[in-house]
Motif scaffolding. Structure first.
Motif, short mmCIF file in Angstrom:
data_model
loop_
_atom_site.label_atom_id
_atom_site.label_comp_id
_atom_site.label_asym_id
_atom_site.label_seq_id
_atom_site.Cartn_x
_atom_site.Cartn_y
_atom_site.Cartn_z
N MET A 1 -24.49 13.30 94.77
CA MET A 1 -24.14 11.66 93.95
C MET A 1 -23.95 12.24 92.92
N PRO B 1 -26.20 8.76 65.35
CA PRO B 1 -26.83 9.75 66.17
C PRO B 1 -27.31 11.06 65.31
N LEU C 1 -15.27 19.89 72.65
CA LEU C 1 -15.80 18.66 73.84
C LEU C 1 -16.55 20.13 74.83
N GLN D 1 -18.46 8.12 78.29
CA GLN D 1 -18.23 8.53 77.34
C GLN D 1 -17.45 9.24 77.06
N LEU D 2 -17.88 11.15 78.73
CA LEU D 2 -17.10 12.39 78.60
C LEU D 2 -15.84 11.79 79.04
N HIS E 1 -19.56 19.55 65.24
CA HIS E 1 -18.37 18.63 65.18
C HIS E 1 -18.27 19.02 64.04
N ILE F 1 -22.22 11.20 88.74
CA ILE F 1 -21.83 9.83 88.49
C ILE F 1 -20.73 10.31 86.98
N VAL F 2 -19.89 9.08 87.11
CA VAL F 2 -19.32 9.73 86.24
C VAL F 2 -19.81 8.66 84.84
N VAL F 3 -19.55 9.36 83.60
CA VAL F 3 -20.16 9.26 82.88
C VAL F 3 -18.98 8.88 81.13
N GLU G 1 -20.69 -0.21 75.52
CA GLU G 1 -20.98 1.06 76.54
C GLU G 1 -21.57 1.22 76.93
N ALA H 1 -20.18 18.62 73.16
CA ALA H 1 -20.39 17.32 73.51
C ALA H 1 -20.68 16.81 75.11
N PHE I 1 -16.20 12.64 69.65
CA PHE I 1 -17.63 13.69 69.50
C PHE I 1 -19.20 13.58 68.45
N TYR J 1 -27.38 15.08 84.10
CA TYR J 1 -26.34 16.06 84.86
C TYR J 1 -27.69 17.38 85.02
N HIS K 1 -20.42 10.67 67.78
CA HIS K 1 -20.41 9.58 68.70
C HIS K 1 -20.60 8.34 67.29
N LYS L 1 -13.99 9.82 77.69
CA LYS L 1 -13.42 8.70 76.04
C LYS L 1 -13.04 11.17 75.43
N GLN L 2 -13.75 11.59 75.49
CA GLN L 2 -14.30 12.32 74.79
C GLN L 2 -13.24 13.61 75.36
N ALA L 3 -12.80 13.31 76.98
CA ALA L 3 -11.82 14.61 77.50
C ALA L 3 -10.34 14.05 77.08
N TYR M 1 -25.98 5.17 81.24
CA TYR M 1 -27.06 5.59 82.73
C TYR M 1 -28.50 6.07 81.82
#
Lengths: 214, 92
Positions: free
Chosen positions: B1, A35, A93, B7-8, A197, B3-5, A6, A96, B60, A105, B62, B10-12, A9
């Motif tokens: 910039m 978690p 979603l 984990q997000l 969830h 940033i593609v996460v 995994e 999450a 979701f 972000y 984790h 996979k969740q989508a 960032y």
């Protein structure tokens, strides 16, 4: 660098707004973590176990009076139940994404996502009120028969859990709005998200049991 | 910039699968008259539901990045509850 685990960032120290100069940190098997926190999972498993007993009891009593349950089920509106399913799955979603937002972000993303999840929860509650209102106007109450007793108890307990979850989300939303530059704690946020969830996954089972089971 | 996460993403994807699972359940129930066996239909219906529960837990909540013990405990819960509920239904 090819990562086979995994990829996470982390924002630079001190940054609280949409981050710049993100650094990729490899997370391997030794850095796995619970978690939220372990105590929360004890509670979640106990709550889920209680729901499991309720599910099993419902299916058992359904087997004792299959014709009554089948006929009574016709009074339910599976379209409304499906809309509620969509709302809760979407809210999960969004929650999450909100948890990811606080890490990657910034606060605005988290507020928007949690606000969206709250809107979904509100929609669910409105539909639930409409459903209960329709049933009671038809004279269908928890005292009508065993099916409706189970229906009201199961959906009522779930709805209480949902409202507690909405309270948690409202707290997150207000804390972020009031203090946009402070952290509300990743553990607390993840824990609250896990509770939400859980509310979602309970409905994922309740809906087919009550509305679709033949 | 941007940033593609991962984990997000996979969740989508999990969200899409959850919605598809819901549609599949609808189709299954609407075609009950053509089902070879009502018991089989219900077993599949509940399997879809509990598979969705597992997806919520894995992506979701984790659990895919949680300690193995926690992931295993949740999986055992999902399988155990599915087995119990389906078994009670089939034995009626």
């Amino acid at each position: 660098m090819k990562l086979n685990t995994e990829e996470v960032y982390e924002s630079p120290p001190g940054s609280a707004t949409p981050l710049h100069g993100a650094v990729s940190i490899e997370r391997n098997a030794t850095s796995r973590r619970v978690p939220g926190e372990p105590g929360l999972w004890v509670f979640l498993f106990l709550d889920l176990s209680a729901f499991s007993l309720l599910f099993a009891a419902y299916v058992y009593y359904r087997g004792q009076q299959p014709d009554l349950f089948e006929k009574s089920q016709q009074a339910l509106n599976p379209v409304l139940g499906s809309v509620n399913m969509f709302l809760l799955i979407t809210s999960s979603l969004l929650v999450a994404a909100g948890v990811a937002g606080i890490k990657f972000y910034g606060r605005n993303m988290e507020r928007a996502m949690i606000g969206g999840a709250l809107a979904c929860g509100t929609g669910f509650s409105i539909i639930k009120i409409i459903e209960y209102g329709q049933k009671s106007s038809q004279g269908l109450t928890p005292l009508t028969n065993d099916f409706f007793m189970h229906y009201y108890v199961l959906t009522g307990i779930h709805w209480i859990h949902l409202m507690i979850g909405m309270g948690i989300l409202i707290f997150f939303y207000l804390r972020v709005r009031a203090s946009p530059k402070t952290s509300i704690g990743r553990t607390f946020l993840e824990g609250g998200a896990c509770y939400w969830h859980m509310v979602d996954l309970v409905w994922i089972v309740l809906f087919p049991l009550l509305y679709l089971l033949k | 910039m941007v940033i593609v996460v991962p984990q997000l993403k996979k969740q989508a994807i999990a969200w899409v699968v959850l919605i598809v699972g819901g549609v599949a359940s609808w189709i299954l129930v609407k075609n009950e008259n053509t089902a070879a066996s009502l018991h089989l239909l219900v077993a599949v219906l509940l399997f879809i539901a509990f598979a969705k529960v597992y997806l919520v837990g894995r992506y979701f909540m984790h659990l895919n990045t949680a300690p193995a013990g926690l992931h295993i405990a949740f999986t055992a819960y999902v399988i155990g509850t599915y087995a119990a509920v389906t078994g009670i239904y089939l034995s009626a």
